[in-house]
Design an enzyme around this catalytic site. Structure first.
Site, PDB file in Angstrom:
ATOM      1  N   GLU A   1      11.418  43.027  41.735  1.00 56.89           N
ATOM      2  CA  GLU A   1      10.615  41.994  41.066  1.00 56.89           C
ATOM      3  C   GLU A   1      11.134  41.721  39.663  1.00 56.89           C
ATOM      4  O   GLU A   1      11.856  42.523  39.092  1.00 56.89           O
ATOM      5  CB  GLU A   1       9.133  42.404  41.002  1.00 56.89           C
ATOM      6  CG  GLU A   1       8.839  43.851  40.686  1.00 56.89           C
ATOM      7  CD  GLU A   1       9.333  44.346  39.345  1.00 56.89           C
ATOM      8  OE1 GLU A   1       9.209  43.588  38.361  1.00 56.89           O
ATOM      9  OE2 GLU A   1       9.833  45.477  39.262  1.00 56.89           O
TER      10      GLU A   1
ATOM     11  N   GLU B   1      13.279  45.416  39.156  1.00 55.52           N
ATOM     12  CA  GLU B   1      14.324  44.625  39.815  1.00 55.52           C
ATOM     13  C   GLU B   1      14.654  45.143  41.217  1.00 55.52           C
ATOM     14  O   GLU B   1      15.381  44.501  41.961  1.00 55.52           O
ATOM     15  CB  GLU B   1      15.627  44.583  38.993  1.00 55.52           C
ATOM     16  CG  GLU B   1      15.479  44.005  37.604  1.00 55.52           C
ATOM     17  CD  GLU B   1      16.803  43.989  36.840  1.00 55.52           C
ATOM     18  OE1 GLU B   1      17.861  44.271  37.454  1.00 55.52           O
ATOM     19  OE2 GLU B   1      16.774  43.697  35.631  1.00 55.52           O
TER      20      GLU B   1
END
Length: 350
Positions: free
Chosen positions: A174, A317
């Site tokens: 994310e 991430e």
């Protein structure tokens, strides 16, 4: 569009017959029983997920959901919200940590704009924007229930598209400046733990900023009154679009018997929502690592997951999850390629 309610019926327990066969194979490999520790457990779980005694991973992907958060107006992040779109651009040209680690792991990186506040144009971007960031949850719901369901559905659809091309292992990632704030709010409400115990420094807040962040989350929860017995209500009122999208990735993967490696705190919040909606999801999850964000440990304990790594990561991430792909593949290589005692002509004292 997929009907979210239909997904739950497709998420069934692991196939114990294949787990048993994999366990029997482990007992015949040229090693003392249990000597490969959790690698053995991983191989057995993977057999139960995939209904294959000797699973093979050929296609891997990490899905990075990106969205902005209205709550950043309250000073809960050390970085401005503009950084979300800037980092998405960085992902798309291959310049971020997740790109480097995914290249090493030979994993596809799928970048999804599910709620970035600004428009981004790139041929490799999966543009599925629900809205331009959530509302400021300190003053009202982050989004409507319908928007939360739409974001979950997008996650399921993205997973289905990847699966159609071939997908054996998926990691959650994310990007969203301020997203540790909704993650903390979700964790606090669903686990009934005080906000201060599940809230960390995120992008590097000082003590005063951390105190403000805790107070803002407490205010948002008090104002919105999310119903802890209704995870969709919690997700809509104090969550984030990228978190909702990851809920869809997790549910969609479990429905297709595809194992999921969850990343850090934000992905953990998504996993907590998915688990609360459908507890059987847990059987398809691997905890890539444990974040330094304090709420993450509470999430993993609740779901019943033991992290495979503890590297003091807090980037997000999908970085920790992609690193863990190597461990899962290592578990399968030993399981599939080691000789049995009979094949090697080695005595088995047992």
């Amino acid at each position: 569009m997929t009907n979210v309610a239909d997904i739950f019926a497709r998420i069934t327990p692991l196939d114990t017959a294949y787990e048993k066969l994999a366990q029997e194979r482990q007992l015949q490999l040229t090693k003392p029983t249990g000597s490969l520790g959790r690698l053995e457990d991983i191989a057995i779980q993977m057999a139960g997920i995939t209904r294959n005694v000797c699973p093979v991973i050929k296609h891997k992907a990490v899905v990075v959901m990106a969205a902005d958060h209205g709550i950043t107006a309250e000073g809960v992040s050390a970085y401005p919200s503009d950084v979300t779109a800037q980092m998405v651009q960085n992902f798309l040209v291959g310049g971020a940590a997740i790109n480097a680690l995914a290249r090493q792991a030979n994993a596809e990186v799928a970048i999804v704009d599910i709620g970035v506040a600004t428009d981004i144009e790139h041929p490799d971007l999966i543009s599925r924007k629900v809205r331009r960031g959530t509302a400021n949850m300190a003053h009202g719901p982050a989004m409507s229930r319908e928007e939360a369901l739409q974001a979950i559905t997008i996650g399921i659809d993205v997973l289905d598209t990847l699966a159609a091309k071939g997908l054996d292992l998926v990691a959650t990632g994310e990007m969203g400046i301020g997203n540790t704030t909704p993650a903390s709010a979700i964790t606090s409400v669903l686990l009934n733990i005080p906000v201060a115990r599940v809230t960390g420094r995120g992008t590097g807040l000082n003590d005063q900023q951390l105190t403000n962040k805790v107070q803002i989350i407490e205010r948002a929860i008090a104002h919105n009154q999310p119903d802890a017995s209704d995870p969709l209500d919690v997700l809509a009122k104090v969550g984030g679009l990228e978190i909702a999208g990851l809920v869809g990735i997790i549910l969609g993967a479990a429905a297709r018997r595809i194992p999921v490696v969850i990343d850090g705190f934000i992905s953990g919040a998504a996993a907590l929502v998915a688990y609360t909606l459908c507890p059987t999801v847990r059987e398809y999850l691997f905890a890539g690592h444990v974040s330094v964000e304090s709420g993450h440990r509470f999430i993993l304990e609740k779901i019943g997951l033991e992290p495979l790594l503890d590297l003091h990561l807090r980037l997000g991430e999908g970085t920790g999850a992609v690193l863990t792909m190597h461990i899962i593949e290592g578990a399968l290589h030993t399981h599939n390629e080691m000789a049995t005692f009979g094949e090697a002509g080695v005595s088995n004292k047992e």
